[in-house]
Design a protein around this motif. Structure first.
Motif, mmCIF file in Angstrom:
data_model
loop_
_atom_site.group_PDB
_atom_site.id
_atom_site.type_symbol
_atom_site.label_atom_id
_atom_site.label_comp_id
_atom_site.label_asym_id
_atom_site.label_seq_id
_atom_site.Cartn_x
_atom_site.Cartn_y
_atom_site.Cartn_z
ATOM 1 N N VAL A 88 1.050 11.459 -5.887
ATOM 2 C CA VAL A 88 0.565 10.096 -6.047
ATOM 3 C C VAL A 88 -0.818 9.954 -5.423
ATOM 4 C CG1 VAL A 88 1.195 7.668 -5.929
ATOM 5 C CG2 VAL A 88 2.984 9.394 -5.934
ATOM 6 N N ASN B 107 -5.103 9.743 -6.764
ATOM 7 C CA ASN B 107 -5.797 8.854 -7.701
ATOM 8 C C ASN B 107 -5.144 8.837 -9.062
ATOM 9 O OD1 ASN B 107 -8.049 7.717 -6.370
ATOM 10 N ND2 ASN B 107 -8.931 9.782 -6.262
ATOM 11 N N ALA C 255 -1.369 7.713 -9.117
ATOM 12 C CA ALA C 255 -1.267 6.272 -8.931
ATOM 13 C C ALA C 255 -1.688 5.541 -10.209
ATOM 14 C CB ALA C 255 -2.126 5.827 -7.759
ATOM 15 N N ASN D 44 0.580 3.028 -12.476
ATOM 16 C CA ASN D 44 0.185 1.650 -12.777
ATOM 17 C C ASN D 44 -0.016 1.413 -14.273
ATOM 18 O OD1 ASN D 44 -0.188 -0.004 -10.331
ATOM 19 N ND2 ASN D 44 -1.502 1.709 -9.715
ATOM 20 N N ASP E 53 5.958 12.516 -3.693
ATOM 21 C CA ASP E 53 4.769 13.136 -3.108
ATOM 22 C C ASP E 53 5.203 14.051 -1.965
ATOM 23 O OD1 ASP E 53 1.522 12.184 -3.303
ATOM 24 O OD2 ASP E 53 2.123 13.433 -1.612
ATOM 25 N N LYS F 125 2.847 9.058 2.779
ATOM 26 C CA LYS F 125 2.879 8.173 1.605
ATOM 27 C C LYS F 125 4.279 7.672 1.280
ATOM 28 C CE LYS F 125 -1.140 10.175 -0.739
ATOM 29 N NZ LYS F 125 -1.550 11.124 -1.813
ATOM 30 N N VAL G 295 3.830 1.844 -5.270
ATOM 31 C CA VAL G 295 2.703 1.986 -6.199
ATOM 32 C C VAL G 295 3.197 1.620 -7.599
ATOM 33 C CG1 VAL G 295 1.091 3.586 -7.302
ATOM 34 C CG2 VAL G 295 1.548 3.800 -4.858
ATOM 35 N N ASN H 51 -7.125 0.701 -14.772
ATOM 36 C CA ASN H 51 -6.425 1.721 -13.981
ATOM 37 C C ASN H 51 -6.996 3.106 -14.194
ATOM 38 O OD1 ASN H 51 -4.322 0.425 -12.560
ATOM 39 N ND2 ASN H 51 -3.332 0.003 -14.521
#
Lengths: 232, 232
Positions: free
Chosen positions: A93, A95, A98, A102, A118, A123, A128, B95
């Motif tokens: 997780v 950039n 994530a 999303n 992860d 984390k 997220v 995103n």
DNA sequence: TCCTGTGAATGTCTTCACAGCC
DNA sequence: GGCTGTGAAGACATTCACAGGA
């Protein structure tokens, strides 16, 4: 196992999702039937190819008329195994991971995010995209509990092979790898890769190639340092 | 235009970046020479393919010995047009766009982010990954001022064609499209697509296919609603 | 008449197998 | 002896062109 069906060529399989997407647009427009010609235009391929590709699914068209949008959609979804959703686990997780978590596009198209994992304990526990991050060590449990079908590797290159091994150990047989490295899996496991920089490098090749004739001479005064003994 | 060189097949071009990556690893390990066999293993392809692919670049190997890592790296970088960096503009800072802007992998591999652009004025001015977001209307200016070579479309499908048109109008001839839709460009422009859900759908196909024989019968009691008149 | 479905032709890619050079 | 470079064979993919059903 029903009747043995003609094997669908890989190149055709890779285009089916494009047709599917196009058919969904047509369905949204209330279009009832579509000719191979027009479907080809919308999908950005040629008409003969569309007809041959669709013929691998069966004879679902009507001569003189075209293909029934709804019916073809149904058959194609079935062939692609998209009549039900497939849970996805995203491993890593950062950039990219994530962003994928999303990104609504996965869920919309039948691949809801079922878990985030992860290796970094710092984390673990945070949210997220509405999903809690679990530790990589809990992968087996998560895959089993949540009926996860597909693993997405979004780690740096260095961790990718280990993650793949763990996904396989957890029983996953479909993997999408975003890490820029070669990952080996047993032959019964399907793996596909997406390498963003690689795509840019391919574009760079053609740019370079096209610039060659144009007096633009990008690299003209470079002198190669040839290693001794390789003059052919 | 120097001597006319053999045209390099598309399939080969797509593998060159993989060899490049592998060679960089070998270079980091201080490896001086490499055989096609071992390079093949590391790159996940077969050895004859490696030799044929590399032969399109020229006769850079030494019989009985293998390829000189440094020299091959140099030649390959040159062929791929990677002897200098190419600035990239990311269009659409949602995103995915934001993840790409934050992702260091592009810059590391020779494609620094030169500009971020979005159609939403509310986003203009804010910083993402150290880059300020500009408005789509400033695209021409940015491309010219910053010598941007490549455009990345990270918008929703709906806006993708217009963005492509604007990129082309601004003089961009290399485009990477992440939007899940077909985008048309003039023939002198190179475009490649990355469609994340499409990759998952392909995986789904093989999963479906492999499950068929295993008594697992995923979709057994579905009854098709055939449209009248298409019974063949 | 229109448009699909498909053999046949063509083009592209992969793999084999070995001559040729180090 | 070892490994590249490449013709030739074979597999795969695309495109053509038209028979045949609606």
């Amino acid at each position: 196992m029903e009747r043995t069906r003609r094997r669908i060529p890989e190149a055709t399989v890779a285009r089916l999702p494009v047709y599917l997407r196009t058919l969904l647009e047509l369905q949204a427009d209330q279009t009832v039937t579509i000719s191979s010609e027009r479907l080809a235009e919308m999908a950005g391929v040629n008409a003969a190819k569309v007809r041959k590709d669709l013929s691998y699914l069966g004879s679902y068209g009507t001569r003189g008329v075209g293909y029934d949008v709804e019916y073809l959609l149904f058959q194609m979804s079935r062939e692609l195994g998209l009549t039900n959703d497939w849970q996805v686990v995203i491993v890593g997780v950062g950039n990219l991971g994530a962003a994928l978590a999303n990104y609504g596009g996965f869920g919309e198209r039948g691949f809801p995010v079922g878990a985030l994992v992860d290796a970094d304990r710092a984390k673990v526990g945070s949210l997220v995209g509405g999903h809690r991050i679990h530790h990589l060590d809990d992968l087996d449990q998560l895959v089993a509990d949540r009926a996860i079908a597909i693993g997405v590797i979004a780690t740096p290159a260095i961790g990718a092979q280990e993650v793949a091994d763990r996904l396989v150990a957890a029983g996953i047989t479909s993997i999408l790898n975003f890490a820029p490295t070669v990952v080996s899996v047993p032959s019964e496991v399907s793996i596909r890769k997406v390498d963003l920089a690689l795509e840019l490098q391919i574009l760079s090749f053609y740019r370079q190639r096209d610039a060659a004739g144009e007096g633009l001479k990008v690299e003209d005064d470079l002198v190669a340092l040839r290693p001794a003994g390789s003059v052919n």
